[in-house]
Design an enzyme around this catalytic site. Structure first.
Site, PDB file in Angstrom:
ATOM      1  N   HIS A  87      66.968  25.168  27.982  1.00  0.00           N
ATOM      2  CA  HIS A  87      65.506  25.327  27.962  1.00  0.00           C
ATOM      3  C   HIS A  87      64.982  25.742  26.579  1.00  0.00           C
ATOM      4  O   HIS A  87      63.783  25.883  26.412  1.00  0.00           O
ATOM      5  CB  HIS A  87      65.071  26.328  29.035  1.00  0.00           C
ATOM      6  CG  HIS A  87      65.285  25.823  30.430  1.00  0.00           C
ATOM      7  ND1 HIS A  87      64.705  24.670  30.895  1.00  0.00           N
ATOM      8  CD2 HIS A  87      66.046  26.300  31.455  1.00  0.00           C
ATOM      9  CE1 HIS A  87      65.078  24.453  32.151  1.00  0.00           C
ATOM     10  NE2 HIS A  87      65.908  25.424  32.513  1.00  0.00           N
ATOM     11  N   LYS A 138      34.572  39.007  42.780  1.00  0.00           N
ATOM     12  CA  LYS A 138      34.627  39.734  44.058  1.00  0.00           C
ATOM     13  C   LYS A 138      36.062  39.738  44.604  1.00  0.00           C
ATOM     14  O   LYS A 138      36.537  40.734  45.147  1.00  0.00           O
ATOM     15  CB  LYS A 138      33.674  39.086  45.074  1.00  0.00           C
ATOM     16  CG  LYS A 138      33.809  39.587  46.519  1.00  0.00           C
ATOM     17  CD  LYS A 138      33.490  41.069  46.631  1.00  0.00           C
ATOM     18  CE  LYS A 138      33.259  41.589  48.048  1.00  0.00           C
ATOM     19  NZ  LYS A 138      34.175  41.260  49.094  1.00  0.00           N
ATOM     20  N   GLU A 166      40.962  46.964  45.203  1.00  0.00           N
ATOM     21  CA  GLU A 166      40.782  47.822  46.389  1.00  0.00           C
ATOM     22  C   GLU A 166      42.115  47.977  47.143  1.00  0.00           C
ATOM     23  O   GLU A 166      42.461  49.082  47.585  1.00  0.00           O
ATOM     24  CB  GLU A 166      39.713  47.159  47.268  1.00  0.00           C
ATOM     25  CG  GLU A 166      39.395  47.844  48.561  1.00  0.00           C
ATOM     26  CD  GLU A 166      38.390  47.000  49.382  1.00  0.00           C
ATOM     27  OE1 GLU A 166      37.405  46.515  48.794  1.00  0.00           O
ATOM     28  OE2 GLU A 166      38.613  46.830  50.579  1.00  0.00           O
ATOM     29  N   TYR A 167      42.858  46.899  47.270  1.00  0.00           N
ATOM     30  CA  TYR A 167      44.179  46.974  47.917  1.00  0.00           C
ATOM     31  C   TYR A 167      45.067  47.971  47.161  1.00  0.00           C
ATOM     32  O   TYR A 167      45.742  48.793  47.763  1.00  0.00           O
ATOM     33  CB  TYR A 167      44.883  45.609  47.894  1.00  0.00           C
ATOM     34  CG  TYR A 167      44.559  44.661  49.016  1.00  0.00           C
ATOM     35  CD1 TYR A 167      43.263  44.277  49.300  1.00  0.00           C
ATOM     36  CD2 TYR A 167      45.580  44.096  49.791  1.00  0.00           C
ATOM     37  CE1 TYR A 167      42.977  43.372  50.313  1.00  0.00           C
ATOM     38  CE2 TYR A 167      45.306  43.195  50.807  1.00  0.00           C
ATOM     39  CZ  TYR A 167      44.000  42.827  51.060  1.00  0.00           C
ATOM     40  OH  TYR A 167      43.732  41.921  52.062  1.00  0.00           O
ATOM     41  N   SER A 180      29.809  43.325  47.995  1.00  0.00           N
ATOM     42  CA  SER A 180      30.744  44.353  48.449  1.00  0.00           C
ATOM     43  C   SER A 180      29.998  45.585  48.929  1.00  0.00           C
ATOM     44  O   SER A 180      28.933  45.920  48.423  1.00  0.00           O
ATOM     45  CB  SER A 180      31.692  44.761  47.324  1.00  0.00           C
ATOM     46  OG  SER A 180      32.515  45.817  47.780  1.00  0.00           O
ATOM     47  N   VAL A 229      26.319  41.043  61.572  1.00  0.00           N
ATOM     48  CA  VAL A 229      26.071  42.357  60.969  1.00  0.00           C
ATOM     49  C   VAL A 229      25.679  42.282  59.489  1.00  0.00           C
ATOM     50  O   VAL A 229      24.713  42.926  59.055  1.00  0.00           O
ATOM     51  CB  VAL A 229      27.287  43.295  61.200  1.00  0.00           C
ATOM     52  CG1 VAL A 229      28.549  42.727  60.599  1.00  0.00           C
ATOM     53  CG2 VAL A 229      27.028  44.676  60.653  1.00  0.00           C
ATOM     54  N   HIS A 238      37.939  42.279  42.716  1.00  0.00           N
ATOM     55  CA  HIS A 238      37.487  43.588  43.220  1.00  0.00           C
ATOM     56  C   HIS A 238      38.300  43.960  44.465  1.00  0.00           C
ATOM     57  O   HIS A 238      38.807  45.080  44.586  1.00  0.00           O
ATOM     58  CB  HIS A 238      35.991  43.510  43.560  1.00  0.00           C
ATOM     59  CG  HIS A 238      35.503  44.600  44.473  1.00  0.00           C
ATOM     60  ND1 HIS A 238      35.758  44.612  45.830  1.00  0.00           N
ATOM     61  CD2 HIS A 238      34.810  45.733  44.213  1.00  0.00           C
ATOM     62  CE1 HIS A 238      35.232  45.699  46.368  1.00  0.00           C
ATOM     63  NE2 HIS A 238      34.652  46.395  45.405  1.00  0.00           N
ATOM     64  N   ASN A 239      38.446  43.024  45.381  1.00  0.00           N
ATOM     65  CA  ASN A 239      39.190  43.317  46.610  1.00  0.00           C
ATOM     66  C   ASN A 239      40.665  43.560  46.329  1.00  0.00           C
ATOM     67  O   ASN A 239      41.289  44.411  46.969  1.00  0.00           O
ATOM     68  CB  ASN A 239      39.027  42.175  47.616  1.00  0.00           C
ATOM     69  CG  ASN A 239      37.659  42.188  48.270  1.00  0.00           C
ATOM     70  OD1 ASN A 239      36.696  42.638  47.680  1.00  0.00           O
ATOM     71  ND2 ASN A 239      37.573  41.678  49.481  1.00  0.00           N
ATOM     72  N   ALA A 266      33.045  32.816  56.829  1.00  0.00           N
ATOM     73  CA  ALA A 266      33.520  32.059  55.664  1.00  0.00           C
ATOM     74  C   ALA A 266      34.338  30.854  56.107  1.00  0.00           C
ATOM     75  O   ALA A 266      34.938  30.844  57.179  1.00  0.00           O
ATOM     76  CB  ALA A 266      34.351  32.983  54.768  1.00  0.00           C
TER      77      ALA A 266
HETATM   78  P1  NDP Z   1      30.958  36.898  60.823  1.00  0.00           P
HETATM   79  O1  NDP Z   1      31.925  36.621  59.751  1.00  0.00           O
HETATM   80  O2  NDP Z   1      31.435  37.542  62.070  1.00  0.00           O
HETATM   81  O3  NDP Z   1      30.203  35.525  61.202  1.00  0.00           O
HETATM   82  C1  NDP Z   1      29.267  35.436  62.245  1.00  0.00           C
HETATM   83  C2  NDP Z   1      28.099  34.587  61.814  1.00  0.00           C
HETATM   84  O4  NDP Z   1      28.548  33.273  61.443  1.00  0.00           O
HETATM   85  C3  NDP Z   1      27.097  34.401  62.928  1.00  0.00           C
HETATM   86  O5  NDP Z   1      25.820  34.379  62.370  1.00  0.00           O
HETATM   87  C4  NDP Z   1      27.491  33.044  63.482  1.00  0.00           C
HETATM   88  O6  NDP Z   1      26.463  32.379  64.168  1.00  0.00           O
HETATM   89  C5  NDP Z   1      27.802  32.316  62.212  1.00  0.00           C
HETATM   90  N1  NDP Z   1      28.592  31.122  62.450  1.00  0.00           N
HETATM   91  C6  NDP Z   1      29.859  31.059  62.901  1.00  0.00           C
HETATM   92  N2  NDP Z   1      30.267  29.780  62.977  1.00  0.00           N
HETATM   93  C7  NDP Z   1      29.220  29.009  62.594  1.00  0.00           C
HETATM   94  C8  NDP Z   1      29.015  27.622  62.436  1.00  0.00           C
HETATM   95  N3  NDP Z   1      29.999  26.750  62.691  1.00  0.00           N
HETATM   96  N4  NDP Z   1      27.806  27.184  62.006  1.00  0.00           N
HETATM   97  C9  NDP Z   1      26.835  28.067  61.710  1.00  0.00           C
HETATM   98  N5  NDP Z   1      26.968  29.401  61.820  1.00  0.00           N
HETATM   99  C10 NDP Z   1      28.144  29.864  62.257  1.00  0.00           C
HETATM  100  O7  NDP Z   1      29.727  37.757  60.245  1.00  0.00           O
HETATM  101  P2  NDP Z   1      29.708  39.010  59.258  1.00  0.00           P
HETATM  102  O8  NDP Z   1      28.287  39.434  59.243  1.00  0.00           O
HETATM  103  O9  NDP Z   1      30.762  40.001  59.561  1.00  0.00           O
HETATM  104  O10 NDP Z   1      30.087  38.368  57.839  1.00  0.00           O
HETATM  105  C11 NDP Z   1      29.331  37.331  57.244  1.00  0.00           C
HETATM  106  C12 NDP Z   1      29.974  36.948  55.941  1.00  0.00           C
HETATM  107  O11 NDP Z   1      29.971  38.069  55.075  1.00  0.00           O
HETATM  108  C13 NDP Z   1      31.433  36.503  56.043  1.00  0.00           C
HETATM  109  O12 NDP Z   1      31.676  35.501  55.108  1.00  0.00           O
HETATM  110  C14 NDP Z   1      32.200  37.737  55.660  1.00  0.00           C
HETATM  111  O13 NDP Z   1      33.472  37.415  55.127  1.00  0.00           O
HETATM  112  C15 NDP Z   1      31.288  38.318  54.605  1.00  0.00           C
HETATM  113  N6  NDP Z   1      31.422  39.748  54.383  1.00  0.00           N
HETATM  114  C16 NDP Z   1      31.595  40.596  55.416  1.00  0.00           C
HETATM  115  C17 NDP Z   1      31.731  41.960  55.187  1.00  0.00           C
HETATM  116  C18 NDP Z   1      31.879  42.897  56.317  1.00  0.00           C
HETATM  117  O14 NDP Z   1      32.062  44.089  56.051  1.00  0.00           O
HETATM  118  N7  NDP Z   1      31.774  42.447  57.550  1.00  0.00           N
HETATM  119  C19 NDP Z   1      31.686  42.516  53.829  1.00  0.00           C
HETATM  120  C20 NDP Z   1      31.427  41.539  52.824  1.00  0.00           C
HETATM  121  C21 NDP Z   1      31.321  40.217  53.102  1.00  0.00           C
HETATM  122  P3  NDP Z   1      26.395  32.421  65.781  1.00  0.00           P
HETATM  123  O15 NDP Z   1      25.712  33.700  66.119  1.00  0.00           O
HETATM  124  O16 NDP Z   1      25.615  31.232  66.134  1.00  0.00           O
HETATM  125  O17 NDP Z   1      27.807  32.371  66.292  1.00  0.00           O
END
Ligand code: NDP
Length: 475
Positions: A450, A182, A189-190, A128, A12, A185-186, A76
């Site tokens: 101390h 960031k 937010e908490y 964010s 997403v 920031h979080n 992550a």
């Molecule tokens: P996810 O955290 O759900 O991660 C899914 C993605 O990671 C897919 O593209 C997946 O590929 C890939 N992936 C997983 N494992 C591997 C691997 N071993 N090697 C390569 N690719 C891999 O996706 P989000 O979009 O929710 O979040 C992406 C990042 O953004 C995260 O770090 C998240 O913390 C951060 N973030 C998210 C927010 C949110 O609101 N969701 C807000 C701000 C930051 P595949 O399709 O092949 O499985």
């Protein structure tokens, strides 16, 4: 013409970021480990702009102009490292790898060092605003080399939220600075959400219906508290559950989840020795909410008032809650900004705190009217802490009677307000001419030798507590 930016990770966040980039006229190379996800994104949104999908990482890299700019938006942790490791052999010196995920800043520091060694730029960019922000304009906090920002910054600024014609994106500092900011920031937010929760519980204690509470928050959102979180609180409180006809919040299990960024904020603050007590209370409030065994055992054992609040003038008390919420919020923002100042000093980052407030004014979850005030206060002069800013101090002074009254009433009624009360304690600690730490030092000297310093002369001293009681100079 080659793509001018690439995005890896079509879940997403990555796909929305890629679409945002395309909407702003960029030529966007896209790649996902599982190609089906890339295909789905292109099938659904390919017509929105100039996308260059690739099924192989090498083709993705080859489709980018130099220096290559690649934003990684994958899960992550290990997945980010795996993606970086796969990329390194395909890149050339000067290329820029951006991690837009929620990485811990120490990981970002480690990755930056590794890529720097390979002649590559690594940018840890906090993003964010959730999925809507990624698509429509997030707040972006990039950290890395200044050189990389010259090549990358204009692209990030073009897709960031804009406030008063200015992008909610600015260069933060080297290596992990962006992810550190960031993280804080979080943490803020908490705290923001904890304060809102406490206000909600107090309004409930007064006997307001959920519709009345929603109206109160909507009214607050027209004043100093004007912010995204207050706005959506009103909407969440107003929502009626279709299945039961009850307010939705009354059928949601009262156990708050967390993904770890609040905990990181507090752990980092503990390491730095900077007080973020209101943020810590917010993290602990989520922890106790998600401790069913502790709560069940205690509910059976512990007595106390019911949480009902009796007041003569309900409207006046509601306004006092507003003031307590506002003052507590100011303290949490001050604590977070203090942590940024302390972190910058410790890690050698040249962070402009006023600029941080500026890029939090839009796009991100904690966007709030207060941030414009904070920006202008920091722009007006150098501040050690936000609390010393003249207009802020004056308004806190004007709010403190209400703040104290609310905390006192909550304590009497048995409504837990750890956020409001710890923020107020921070206010009183910060302004106190003397703290009880003098006694702490005396006790530490008594049981552990101390030592202590004196107010009236230089040096380090110890009292021979267990022998002749005389004071000796130790240094
Ligand atoms: P996810 O955290 O759900 O991660 C899914 C993605 O990671 C897919 O593209 C997946 O590929 C890939 N992936 C997983 N494992 C591997 C691997 N071993 N090697 C390569 N690719 C891999 O996706 P989000 O979009 O929710 O979040 C992406 C990042 O953004 C995260 O770090 C998240 O913390 C951060 N973030 C998210 C927010 C949110 O609101 N969701 C807000 C701000 C930051 P595949 O399709 O092949 O499985």
């Amino acid at each position: 013409q080659l793509a001018n930016i690439g995005v890896i990770g079509m879940a997403v966040m990555g796909s929305n970021l890629a679409r945002n980039l395309a909407h702003h006229g960029h030529r966007v190379a896209v790649f996902n480990r599982t190609t089906a996800r890339t295909d789905e994104m292109i099938a659904a949104h390919g017509s929105e702009g100039d996308f260059r999908p690739a099924a192989e990482l090498a083709d993705f890299v080859a489709s980018l102009e130099r220096p290559r700019r690649i934003i990684i938006m994958v899960k992550a942790g290990g997945p980010t490292d795996a993606t970086i490791d796969a990329l390194i052999p395909l890149l050339e010196p000067g290329d820029i790898v951006v991690d837009g995920g929620n990485a811990f800043f120490e990981d970002t520091r480690r990755r930056e060092e590794k890529l720097r060694g390979a002649g590559l730029h690594f940018v840890g960019a906090g993003i964010s605003g959730g999925e809507v922000g990624a698509l429509e304009g997030p707040s972006i906090m990039p950290g890395g080399s200044k050189e990389s920002y010259a090549a990358l910054g204009p692209i990030l600024e073009s897709i960031a939220a804009q406030v008063d014609g200015e992008p909610c994106c600015t260069y933060i500092g080297t290596d992990g600075a962006g992810h550190f900011v960031k993280m804080v920031h979080n943490g803020i937010e908490y705290a923001d959400m904890q304060f809102i929760g406490e206000a909600y519980e107090l309004l409930k204690g007064l006997g307001l219906s959920h519709t009345e509470m929603a109206d109160v928050f909507a009214t607050w959102n027209t004043g100093d508290l004007d912010s995204y979180l207050i706005e959506i609180t009103s909407e969440v409180l107003r929502k009626v559950d279709a299945a039961t006809g009850k307010p939705l919040v009354e059928v949601i299990v009262d156990a708050a989840g967390m993904k770890g960024t609040g905990t990181w904020t507090v752990q980092s603050a503990l390491n730095l020795g900077t007080p973020v007590s209101a943020i810590a209370e917010a993290v602990f409030a989520r922890a106790i909410s998600s401790s069913p065994d502790l709560r069940a055992a205690s509910q059976a054992a512990l007595a106390g008032p019911s949480g009902a609040i009796a007041v003569d003038d309900r409207a006046a008390f509601i306004d006092q809650i507003r003031q307590a919420l506002w003052a507590s919020k100011v303290v949490a923002y001050a604590q977070g900004l203090d942590e940024i100042r302390m972190g910058a000093a410790d890690y050698g980052w040249d962070i402009n705190v006023g600029e941080v407030a500026k890029i939090w004014r839009g796009g991100c979850i904690i966007r709030a009217k207060l941030l414009e005030r904070i920006r202008s206060e920091y722009a007006a002069g150098s501040l050690t802490t936000l609390l010393e800013a003249p207009s802020v101090a004056k308004e806190l002074a004007a709010s403190q009677d209400a703040w104290r009254a609310v905390v006192a009433a909550a304590v009497t009624a048995g409504v837990p307000v750890p956020g409001f009360s710890s923020a107020l304690a921070h206010y009183d600690q910060a302004r106190a001419p003397r703290l009880n730490a003098a006694l702490t030092q005396g006790l530490r000297d008594y049981f552990g030798a101390h030592t202590y310093r004196r107010v009236d002369k230089e040096g380090t001293f110890h009292t021979n507590w267990s022998t002749d009681g005389a004071e000796v100079r130790e240094d």
